[in-house]
Each structure stands twice: as structure tokens, then as C-alpha cells.
Design an enzyme around this catalytic site. Structure first.
Site, PDB file in Angstrom:
ATOM      1  N   GLN A  78       0.850  -1.191   0.000  1.00  0.00           N
ATOM      2  CA  GLN A  78       0.000   0.000   0.000  1.00  0.00           C
ATOM      3  C   GLN A  78       0.888   1.243   0.000  1.00  0.00           C
ATOM      4  O   GLN A  78       1.110   1.857   1.029  1.00  0.00           O
ATOM      5  CB  GLN A  78      -0.890  -0.034   1.250  1.00  0.00           C
ATOM      6  CG  GLN A  78      -1.926   1.039   1.316  1.00  0.00           C
ATOM      7  CD  GLN A  78      -3.081   0.774   0.391  1.00  0.00           C
ATOM      8  OE1 GLN A  78      -3.461  -0.370   0.181  1.00  0.00           O
ATOM      9  NE2 GLN A  78      -3.637   1.817  -0.166  1.00  0.00           N
ATOM     10  N   PHE A  79       1.400   1.609  -1.183  1.00  0.00           N
ATOM     11  CA  PHE A  79       2.331   2.738  -1.253  1.00  0.00           C
ATOM     12  C   PHE A  79       1.668   4.040  -0.808  1.00  0.00           C
ATOM     13  O   PHE A  79       2.348   4.980  -0.379  1.00  0.00           O
ATOM     14  CB  PHE A  79       2.924   2.876  -2.660  1.00  0.00           C
ATOM     15  CG  PHE A  79       2.072   3.657  -3.619  1.00  0.00           C
ATOM     16  CD1 PHE A  79       2.293   5.013  -3.826  1.00  0.00           C
ATOM     17  CD2 PHE A  79       1.044   3.046  -4.316  1.00  0.00           C
ATOM     18  CE1 PHE A  79       1.506   5.734  -4.698  1.00  0.00           C
ATOM     19  CE2 PHE A  79       0.258   3.752  -5.192  1.00  0.00           C
ATOM     20  CZ  PHE A  79       0.476   5.105  -5.387  1.00  0.00           C
ATOM     21  N   THR A  80       0.356   4.115  -0.839  1.00  0.00           N
ATOM     22  CA  THR A  80      -0.322   5.360  -0.465  1.00  0.00           C
ATOM     23  C   THR A  80      -0.156   5.699   1.019  1.00  0.00           C
ATOM     24  O   THR A  80      -0.450   6.820   1.428  1.00  0.00           O
ATOM     25  CB  THR A  80      -1.821   5.317  -0.826  1.00  0.00           C
ATOM     26  OG1 THR A  80      -2.440   4.243  -0.129  1.00  0.00           O
ATOM     27  CG2 THR A  80      -2.018   5.148  -2.329  1.00  0.00           C
TER      28      THR A  80
END
Length: 151
Positions: A78-80
Site C-alpha cells: 500500500q504505497f499510499t
């Protein structure tokens, strides 16, 4: 490195209407790597996650770990989680780790949990995923490590 941990009765990841992985009772982990994160951050987080006592015992006291309940993990990249929303209304992801380096840390994270005997299944790295879960509690924690130190 940031991890959002939620206790679940079950969780699943689907990509393009195809089931990628699913688990029963355990943790749904959303994992985000930021520039500067290292294997030491992964090790600190994995150690903490493996030992967290967040499941109820027979007296309904939060006293059992994932291993105690023979729980599973669904770990979704989940790079966000590296978003900076201080300025404006559009998130900035400049602090997110590069795709290739984050993939290396993500795979290391999966391996270390599996090495501890915790069944850990991945999402599909880099894909647009649909993540579903039946939260148990809900019980959600945010864990963070930087320079090998838990925050």
C-alpha cells in the site's frame, strides 16, 4: 515503514475479478515503504506483529497473539501510506520508496513472517486490488518503524 493492522475474521484480495489470496481469522496488513526504510525496519515490525496480544482469550480479555490463535496474515502492499497531505488537496507520494526497492522489502517482510511459522499470503504487488475483509472488533493499529526504531 508503515503498517496498518486490522484483526479480521476473513480477508481476500481480488484483481480483475480473479481471487488472488484469502485468509481466515488473523491480520489484514497494509504495508507502505518509504525512502530510507531498511530490512531493520521490517524486522522490528515483524517481531512486534508476531507478538502482539490483540485477540481475546476464554475470559474475553485481549491476551492472545496471532500464533496463539493459529491465525493467518494477508499482507497487501500500500504505497499510499507514504502520502504527504500537508499542502493542497492532492496527496504527494515523493517519500514513497521506489517500486523495485519497495518490492524487495515487501517480499522480505512476507518471508520473515512465514519464517516465524505464521502463514502469510500476499496481495498482488503493484496491481489495482480489491481488498475485502470482515473486521473482527474492529481492532486496528498503526505501526511504524524508521531507522530500526518503532514509533
Amino acid at each position: 515503514m508503515k503498517v496498518v493492522l486490522t484483526t479480521v475474521k476473513e480477508a481476500a484480495v481480488t484483481v480483475d475479478e480473479k481471487l488472488i489470496n484469502q485468509i481466515g481469522r488473523g491480520f489484514l496488513l497494509l504495508i507502505g515503504a518509504e525512502e530510507g526504510d531498511t530490512e531493520n525496519d521490517v524486522l522490528k515490525l515483524v517481531e512486534k506483529i508476531s507478538k502482539l496480544r490483540v485477540f481475546p482469550d476464554q475470559d474475553d480479555k485481549i491476551n492472545l497473539s496471532l500464533k496463539d490463535i493459529k491465525g493467518e496474515v494477508l499482507a497487501v502492499s500500500q504505497f499510499t501510506l507514504a502520502a504527504d497531505i500537508k499542502k493542497g488537496n492532492r496527496p504527494s507520494f515523493v517519500s514513497a520508496m521506489s517500486y523495485d526497492n519497495a518490492l524487495i522489502l515487501y517480499n522480505f517482510f512476507l518471508k520473515k513472517l512465514n519464517d516465524l511459522g505464521i502463514k502469510t499470503l500476499p496481495g498482488e504487488y503493484g496491481a489495482h486490488m480489491e481488498v475485502s475483509s470482515i473486521n473482527d472488533g474492529p481492532f486496528t493499529l498503526i505501526l511504524q518503524s524508521h531507522n530500526g526504531v518503532l514509533k
